[in-house]
Design an enzyme around this catalytic site. Structure first.
Site, PDB file in Angstrom:
ATOM      1  N   ARG A  97       0.820  -1.202   0.000  1.00  0.00           N
ATOM      2  CA  ARG A  97       0.000   0.000   0.000  1.00  0.00           C
ATOM      3  C   ARG A  97       0.864   1.266   0.000  1.00  0.00           C
ATOM      4  NH1 ARG A  97      -4.195   1.793   4.739  1.00  0.00           N
ATOM      5  NH2 ARG A  97      -2.211   1.886   5.824  1.00  0.00           N
ATOM      6  N   HIS A 224     -15.248   3.079   0.147  1.00  0.00           N
ATOM      7  CA  HIS A 224     -13.954   2.415   0.017  1.00  0.00           C
ATOM      8  C   HIS A 224     -13.870   1.201   0.932  1.00  0.00           C
ATOM      9  CE1 HIS A 224      -9.728   1.500   0.805  1.00  0.00           C
ATOM     10  NE2 HIS A 224      -9.550   1.836  -0.463  1.00  0.00           N
ATOM     11  N   ARG A 227     -12.790   0.829   6.971  1.00  0.00           N
ATOM     12  CA  ARG A 227     -11.593   1.512   7.488  1.00  0.00           C
ATOM     13  C   ARG A 227     -11.598   2.984   7.086  1.00  0.00           C
ATOM     14  NH1 ARG A 227      -7.392   0.521   4.969  1.00  0.00           N
ATOM     15  NH2 ARG A 227      -8.087  -0.857   3.301  1.00  0.00           N
ATOM     16  N   HIS A 251     -15.419  -2.221  -0.906  1.00  0.00           N
ATOM     17  CA  HIS A 251     -14.454  -3.217  -0.448  1.00  0.00           C
ATOM     18  C   HIS A 251     -14.959  -3.802   0.872  1.00  0.00           C
ATOM     19  CE1 HIS A 251     -11.009  -0.891  -2.621  1.00  0.00           C
ATOM     20  NE2 HIS A 251     -11.348  -1.946  -3.336  1.00  0.00           N
ATOM     21  N   GLU A 254     -11.197  -7.421   3.264  1.00  0.00           N
ATOM     22  CA  GLU A 254     -10.056  -7.888   2.463  1.00  0.00           C
ATOM     23  C   GLU A 254      -8.942  -8.432   3.344  1.00  0.00           C
ATOM     24  OE1 GLU A 254      -7.090  -6.341  -1.129  1.00  0.00           O
ATOM     25  OE2 GLU A 254      -8.460  -4.938  -0.152  1.00  0.00           O
ATOM     26  N   HIS A 289     -14.025  -8.547  -2.756  1.00  0.00           N
ATOM     27  CA  HIS A 289     -13.121  -9.425  -2.012  1.00  0.00           C
ATOM     28  C   HIS A 289     -13.906 -10.348  -1.074  1.00  0.00           C
ATOM     29  CE1 HIS A 289      -9.869  -7.314  -3.791  1.00  0.00           C
ATOM     30  NE2 HIS A 289     -10.082  -6.196  -3.105  1.00  0.00           N
ATOM     31  N   ASP A 338      -8.842  -5.856 -10.556  1.00  0.00           N
ATOM     32  CA  ASP A 338      -8.417  -5.094  -9.386  1.00  0.00           C
ATOM     33  C   ASP A 338      -7.092  -4.358  -9.605  1.00  0.00           C
ATOM     34  OD1 ASP A 338      -8.199  -4.043  -6.866  1.00  0.00           O
ATOM     35  OD2 ASP A 338      -8.150  -5.943  -5.810  1.00  0.00           O
TER      36      ASP A 338
END
Length: 466
Positions: A97, A224, A227, A251, A254, A289, A338
């Site tokens: 990331r 998103h 988180r 998402h 994940e 995911h 992705d």
């Protein structure tokens, strides 16, 4: 197969074109190809489909196997710059990331347009006719707004037009820098400042202002992750949802760290949080995911008829883990590439079953026809294009012609086409691609971006140079 008239019962126009397919996969959930299929295309739509043992003189002959155009339901175009450049000698999702943030911070609307044009051309070459772009790179460095605050969105829409594919711009709400293991919410910092709009109302206002140019583009919405979006903001998005008007994605689970942080902060799993905010029931989203689910999570997803988008090549590249497919037997599946560690939807379909075999030590979990079907109508529907993904009258004229003469597919039995394509199909076998009645790939060459490889090479080198 009986002859069918045009979708509206009218006669074809003089501009109608006919294509004779040696073999064709025509409908949903179809395991077997049909020999000798004549397809008439008129005005970007499939006007008629009928059997024809031999090609009529006015029809273009398509040897090999022809199937509907594929949907790539989950894309982050700028991640393509990271292919082969991160974590191959160690690291984790979280170290990857940080590299992703570095690339994101170098992009502007012009460079993003150039990069995405190459990425979408690569998709077209792989038989993809529609992409869902999960877009959160909204603003300039430091979070400074561009004069046109949707300039980055417009760059992606223009890139898809250049490549000849449809796009659903999934404008993504991204408001915080994450959750810690003890449940604290972190502020956006560094490159993350480019992702955020300040609050959910500002995000919604910016999305409402965006009017993409061209009939090839639609705007959807995305959370998103739990988180990056607080529960109150997720609830706001759910309250404002307009069912059946636009695609909504998120998402979900994940990483195990996402689950543990959500439990610490909210006392529930990410899926339970989405359910409690009304997000699941009101938006019936596509959940990307869904790797680390509980049995209750899966039941909540199934109960609202939500979809799950699997991205096996990215999930294995980032060591995310394997989702529990036995819990998702009743959940519609779609597929995405992705992070673009590769762009090959056959490999994504193959990976679903292959990963489950490794996880369980058993074979035969997901039938090949279900995996192949996930690339067609369900995938297009998840992106807000329910009239695509089949070779039937009235459907969008998206055709992908597969070369069966190469060594990789030698011996494929068209009567078991789904089995053969999921076992050994590859993007490299795609010969011709039509989207909305226009050929965008001919003989393995993109018609409007023939130099896609050199363009991608130049852009990626510029973005990753130190």
């Amino acid at each position: 197969m009986e002859e069918r008239v045009t979708a509206d019962g009218s006669s074809a126009t003089p501009d109608a074109r006919r294509y004779w397919c040696a073999w064709a996969l025509t409908g949903e959930g179809t395991a077997n190809a049909r020999p000798g299929v004549l397809v008439e295309v008129d005005g970007g739509r499939i006007a008629a489909v009928r059997s024809a043992a031999e090609p009529p003189p006015d029809a273009e002959r398509l040897p090999g196997l022809t199937m509907p155009g594929m949907a790539n339901a989950h894309s982050h175009a700028f991640h393509r710059a990271l292919r082969g450049r991160t974590g191959e000698r160690g690291g984790s999702f979280w170290t990857w990331r940080e590299r992703m943030y570095q690339v994101a911070d170098r992009l502007d609307p012009d460079s993003y347009h150039r990069l995405a044009r190459g990425v979408y051309a690569e998709m077209a070459l792989a038989g993809i006719t529609c992409v869902g772009e999960f877009h959160y790179l909204h603003h300039g460095p430091g979070g400074v707004r561009y004069r046109d605050r949707n300039a980055m969105s417009a760059a992606l829409v223009a890139a898809a037009a250049d490549a000849g594919v449809r796009i659903t711009l999934l404008d993504t709400c991204y408001l915080s820098g994450g959750l810690t293991e003890d449940g604290r919410r972190l502020p956006l910092t560094g490159p993350q400042l480019r992702f955020g709009d300040g609050d959910v109302e500002a995000w919604a206002g910016r999305v409402a202002d965006f009017r993409p140019h061209g009939d090839h583009a639609r705007v959807g919405a995305a959370v998103h992750s739990v988180r990056a979006v607080p529960a109150d903001a997720i609830r706001h998005i759910a309250d404002a949802a307009r069912p059946n008007e636009r695609a909504v994605h998120a998402h979900l689970s994940e990483q195990p760290a996402e689950n543990s942080a959500c439990l610490a902060a909210h006392g529930r799993t990410p899926t339970e949080l989405l359910a409690d905010t009304g997000f699941l029931e009101r938006t019936r989203p596509t959940l990307v995911h869904a790797t680390h689910l509980t049995a209750r999570d899966a039941a909540l997803i199934s109960g609202v008829a939500a979809r799950v988008c699997l991205c096996p090549t990215t999930e294995r590249d980032l060591a995310d883990g394997c989702p529990p497919l036995d819990l998702l037997a009743d959940v519609p599946l779609v597929l995405g590439s992705d992070g673009h560690s590769t762009i090959d939807m056959f490999e994504e379909a193959r990976g679903v079953e292959a990963h489950e075999r490794l996880r369980t030590g058993r074979r035969g979990h997901v039938p090949a026809e279900r995996l192949l079907d996930a690339l067609h109508r369900p995938g297009h529907t998840a992106l807000g294009w329910p009239d695509a993904g089949s070779i039937t009258p009235g459907a969008r004229a998206d055709l992908v012609n597969i070369d069966l003469d190469g060594v990789r597919l030698a011996g494929l039995d068209p009567h078991r086409a789904a089995d053969g394509l999921v076992a050994a199909g590859a993007a490299a076998a795609v010969r011709h691609v039509m989207a909305d009645g226009r050929w965008i790939v001919r003989d393995g060459r993109h018609r409007t971006v023939p130099d896609a490889a050199s363009r991608l090479d130049a852009e990626i080198r510029a973005l990753t140079s130190t």
